[in-house]
Design an enzyme around this catalytic site. Structure first.
Site, short mmCIF file in Angstrom:
data_model
loop_
_atom_site.label_atom_id
_atom_site.label_comp_id
_atom_site.label_asym_id
_atom_site.label_seq_id
_atom_site.Cartn_x
_atom_site.Cartn_y
_atom_site.Cartn_z
N HIS A 65 41.02 42.44 42.49
CA HIS A 65 40.46 42.68 40.99
C HIS A 65 39.19 43.45 41.00
O HIS A 65 38.20 43.42 41.89
CB HIS A 65 40.18 41.38 40.36
CG HIS A 65 40.27 41.32 38.87
ND1 HIS A 65 38.96 41.77 38.22
CD2 HIS A 65 40.92 40.82 37.74
CE1 HIS A 65 39.21 41.51 36.82
NE2 HIS A 65 40.35 41.09 36.80
N ARG B 273 36.30 33.55 37.05
CA ARG B 273 34.89 33.47 36.94
C ARG B 273 34.29 32.01 37.76
O ARG B 273 33.29 32.26 38.29
CB ARG B 273 34.39 33.58 35.47
CG ARG B 273 34.02 34.89 35.15
CD ARG B 273 33.55 34.88 33.76
NE ARG B 273 33.03 36.16 33.37
CZ ARG B 273 33.47 37.30 33.19
NH1 ARG B 273 34.90 37.33 33.14
NH2 ARG B 273 32.83 38.36 32.74
N GLU C 88 50.77 32.34 22.69
CA GLU C 88 50.37 31.60 23.74
C GLU C 88 49.31 30.46 23.51
O GLU C 88 48.34 30.21 23.87
CB GLU C 88 49.90 32.35 25.25
CG GLU C 88 50.06 31.45 26.50
CD GLU C 88 49.47 32.24 27.55
OE1 GLU C 88 48.11 32.45 27.62
OE2 GLU C 88 50.13 32.98 28.16
N ASP D 74 43.58 33.71 25.86
CA ASP D 74 42.18 33.16 25.84
C ASP D 74 41.18 33.93 26.59
O ASP D 74 40.20 33.43 27.13
CB ASP D 74 42.48 31.93 26.62
CG ASP D 74 42.99 32.20 28.27
OD1 ASP D 74 43.00 33.38 28.72
OD2 ASP D 74 43.62 31.36 28.88
N HIS E 275 40.73 36.09 40.78
CA HIS E 275 39.69 36.73 39.73
C HIS E 275 38.82 35.69 38.82
O HIS E 275 38.05 36.12 38.12
CB HIS E 275 40.30 37.70 38.89
CG HIS E 275 41.09 37.24 37.76
ND1 HIS E 275 40.85 36.60 36.56
CD2 HIS E 275 42.59 36.96 37.89
CE1 HIS E 275 41.73 36.15 35.82
NE2 HIS E 275 42.75 36.23 36.71
N GLU F 73 37.66 30.39 29.51
CA GLU F 73 38.70 30.72 28.93
C GLU F 73 39.29 29.36 28.18
O GLU F 73 39.85 29.30 26.84
CB GLU F 73 39.90 30.91 29.86
CG GLU F 73 40.03 32.46 30.38
CD GLU F 73 39.10 32.84 31.31
OE1 GLU F 73 38.41 31.54 32.10
OE2 GLU F 73 38.91 33.74 32.09
C1 UD1 Z 1 39.02 39.13 32.07
C2 UD1 Z 1 39.15 37.92 31.30
C3 UD1 Z 1 39.88 36.78 31.77
C4 UD1 Z 1 41.39 37.16 32.13
C5 UD1 Z 1 41.16 38.40 33.11
C6 UD1 Z 1 42.57 39.17 33.37
C7 UD1 Z 1 37.22 37.27 29.81
C8 UD1 Z 1 35.84 36.48 29.71
N1 UD1 Z 1 37.86 37.19 30.95
O1 UD1 Z 1 38.54 38.72 33.04
O2 UD1 Z 1 40.24 35.63 30.94
O3 UD1 Z 1 41.96 36.11 33.04
O4 UD1 Z 1 40.55 39.57 32.39
O5 UD1 Z 1 42.52 39.88 34.45
O6 UD1 Z 1 37.93 37.58 28.62
N2 UD1 Z 1 36.99 46.23 35.40
C9 UD1 Z 1 37.14 47.41 35.68
N3 UD1 Z 1 38.21 48.01 35.34
C10 UD1 Z 1 39.40 47.42 34.51
C11 UD1 Z 1 39.16 46.07 34.12
C12 UD1 Z 1 37.64 45.48 34.61
O7 UD1 Z 1 36.43 48.23 36.42
O8 UD1 Z 1 40.28 48.02 34.17
C13 UD1 Z 1 35.76 45.62 35.85
C14 UD1 Z 1 34.40 45.95 34.95
O9 UD1 Z 1 33.33 46.05 35.78
C15 UD1 Z 1 34.27 44.70 33.79
C16 UD1 Z 1 34.60 43.76 34.84
O10 UD1 Z 1 35.86 44.12 35.70
O11 UD1 Z 1 33.02 44.67 33.29
C17 UD1 Z 1 35.06 42.12 34.28
O12 UD1 Z 1 35.84 42.49 33.12
P1 UD1 Z 1 35.96 41.27 32.10
O13 UD1 Z 1 37.17 41.78 31.12
O14 UD1 Z 1 34.62 41.04 31.44
O15 UD1 Z 1 36.29 40.20 33.03
P2 UD1 Z 1 37.60 39.75 34.07
O16 UD1 Z 1 36.99 39.25 35.06
O17 UD1 Z 1 38.47 40.95 34.15
N1 UDP Z 2 49.35 41.93 37.79
C1 UDP Z 2 49.50 43.56 37.87
N2 UDP Z 2 48.74 43.85 38.95
C2 UDP Z 2 48.17 43.21 39.84
C3 UDP Z 2 47.92 41.77 39.57
C4 UDP Z 2 48.73 41.21 38.49
O1 UDP Z 2 50.17 43.72 37.11
O2 UDP Z 2 47.53 43.67 40.70
C5 UDP Z 2 50.05 41.33 36.54
C6 UDP Z 2 51.10 39.89 36.89
O3 UDP Z 2 52.25 40.41 36.93
C7 UDP Z 2 50.47 39.18 35.52
C8 UDP Z 2 49.33 39.60 35.09
O4 UDP Z 2 48.93 40.93 35.71
O5 UDP Z 2 51.66 39.26 34.53
C9 UDP Z 2 48.12 38.57 35.33
O6 UDP Z 2 46.97 39.11 35.02
P1 UDP Z 2 45.73 38.34 35.64
O7 UDP Z 2 45.78 37.63 36.96
O8 UDP Z 2 44.60 39.42 35.68
O9 UDP Z 2 45.20 37.36 34.45
P2 UDP Z 2 45.55 35.92 34.03
O10 UDP Z 2 46.96 35.71 33.92
O11 UDP Z 2 44.87 34.86 34.88
O12 UDP Z 2 44.88 35.81 32.73
#
Ligand code: UD1
Ligand code: UDP
Length: 365
Positions: free
Chosen positions: A236, A205, A117, A95, A203, A131
């Site tokens: 995160h 939003r 999923e 999502d 994490h 999401e």
């Molecule tokens: C995203 C997804 C969320 C999911 C989550 C899993 C969207 C809108 N959100 O949220 O549904 O649950 O990922 O973790 O699709 N960043 C880094 N390095 C990384 C990853 C992220 O620096 O490897 C930072 C960057 O500043 C980036 C910010 O995190 O711009 C947000 O990343 P983004 O994918 O937009 O949203 P998440 O909060 O990670």
């Molecule tokens: N996870 C990871 N490292 C971390 C935290 C979570 O590898 O420090 C893994 C966890 O085992 C799970 C997945 O990341 O499989 C969940 O991802 P996240 O919580 O970022 O996203 P969501 O599931 O809420 O979309």
């Protein structure tokens, strides 16, 4: 048959890895992997762990990216990839913005899209944000709905999806977990083994701002009241989380803040933990299978099965509820044991094989 598998963020890579590996084992499939890299480092470490090298990498991530800019850039790039690759089938999981834009791009380019999923719903378009909207859109546009549970099938039927397009497979997160959990992998963080470990992630939003500050206040109080526990918080990298968590928690003796853990070390940390406090979707699915109670930092969940079984509890981003329920699990042995039973409502480890079978039947038609 050419199948394009798309991954953007950490959880998508974890949940698509078993599917990609299973598809690659079928000679009649030409499997291509597209990384949007909506996440960069967190995506790469998962793909490395599973030995998957993307054929195409869009390198989309920007620091602190906005939803509109991310969506617009993804859609433009994905259109180009579909034109060039001409896949017969596209698969994506979950999502995120990556998945929503993949579904839309497939619709525009008339490529059948399989949603892994499928059918998770809260029924509240604002929660989780964005999401719930992403998965509703992906579900509306999908050709195959790979639903993890019967309740996700029921959600899709309520939206008038034809039953013949829904396949209850289990969640591929359990396939990945079973491939990983037996391995003897170090957490890689210095911990005090004399203390019970409480593992934290957060994490979402919709919790940014005051709700997330409430969560941090509760973690501070929990750590202060219980010197015999240690909190390990894998923070995160989203700046809305990281900056606040470090400002509010870094001076607490028994709270360890660390970078996101790589997948296998994170599973090792879950196995070592006494309990978990998290708003993660994936963690809500994995922890019950490992027999670890989870307090979920949200008021609702699209994953009701574990809550109904009594092994996951919703506490919201609510200071009092977090503290009360965490303290109960620390002090009350029978309450703890009732939640630490070890059940797996989300899968048996064979979800990917069921998805492969559906696609083989399609290819052979
Ligand atoms: C995203 C997804 C969320 C999911 C989550 C899993 C969207 C809108 N959100 O949220 O549904 O649950 O990922 O973790 O699709 N960043 C880094 N390095 C990384 C990853 C992220 O620096 O490897 C930072 C960057 O500043 C980036 C910010 O995190 O711009 C947000 O990343 P983004 O994918 O937009 O949203 P998440 O909060 O990670
Ligand atoms: N996870 C990871 N490292 C971390 C935290 C979570 O590898 O420090 C893994 C966890 O085992 C799970 C997945 O990341 O499989 C969940 O991802 P996240 O919580 O970022 O996203 P969501 O599931 O809420 O979309």
């Amino acid at each position: 048959m050419k199948i394009l598998c798309v991954v953007g963020t950490r959880p998508e890579a974890i949940k698509m890895a078993p599917v990609i590996l299973a598809l690659q084992a079928v000679p009649q499939f030409e499997v291509r992997v597209l990384a949007t890299a909506q996440h960069r480092h967190m995506l790469d470490q998962v793909l490395n762990f599973f030995g998957i090298t993307p054929d195409i990498d869009l390198n989309i991530m920007r620091p602190n990216q906005t939803l509109s800019a991310l969506t617009a850039r993804l859609l433009l790039e994905l259109g180009g990839v579909l034109e060039a690759e001409k896949p017969d089938v596209v698969l994506a999981q979950g999502d995120t913005t990556t998945v929503m834009t993949v579904a839309l791009a497939c619709f525009y380019h008339r490529v059948p899209f399989g949603h892994v999923e499928a059918g998770l719903r809260t029924g509240d378009i604002n929660n989780p944000f964005p999401e719930e909207a992403n998965r509703v859109i992906a579900g509306r546009l999908a050709h195959w709905h790979f639903a993890p549970t019967e309740s996700s099938r029921a959600n899709l039927l309520r939206e008038n999806v034809a039953n013949a397009e829904i396949f209850v497979t289990g969640n591929t997160v359990i396939d990945a977990l079973l491939m990983t959990a037996q391995r003897d992998i170090e957490i890689g963080v210095q911990l005090d083994d004399s203390k019970r470990l409480v593992l934290i992630t957060s994490h979402r939003r919709e919790n940014f701002g005051e709700p997330f500050r409430n969560i941090c206040r509760a973690l501070r109080s929990l750590a202060g009241r219980n010197p015999d526990i240690q909190l390990l918080y894998a923070v995160h990298p989203n700046p809305n989380v990281k900056d606040v968590a470090h400002a509010m928690l870094s001076d607490c003796d028994n709270i360890v803040l660390c970078e996101p853990l790589d997948y296998a070390p994170f599973i090792a940390a879950m196995k070592k933990s006494y309990m978990i406090i998290s708003d993660s979707g994936g963690v809500q699915e994995e922890a019950p299978a490992l027999g670890k109670p989870v307090l979920v930092l949200r008021d609702e969940t699209e994953r009701p099965e574990a809550v109904d079984m009594g092994v996951v509890k919703l506490v919201g981003p609510n200071y009092e509820r977090i503290l009360e329920e965490a303290q109960r699990l620390l002090d009350d042995r029978s309450a703890y044991e009732a939640m630490a039973r070890g059940v797996s409502p989300y899968g048996d480890g064979d979800a990917s094989q069921r998805i492969v079978k559906v696609l083989q039947e399609f290819a052979n038609r």
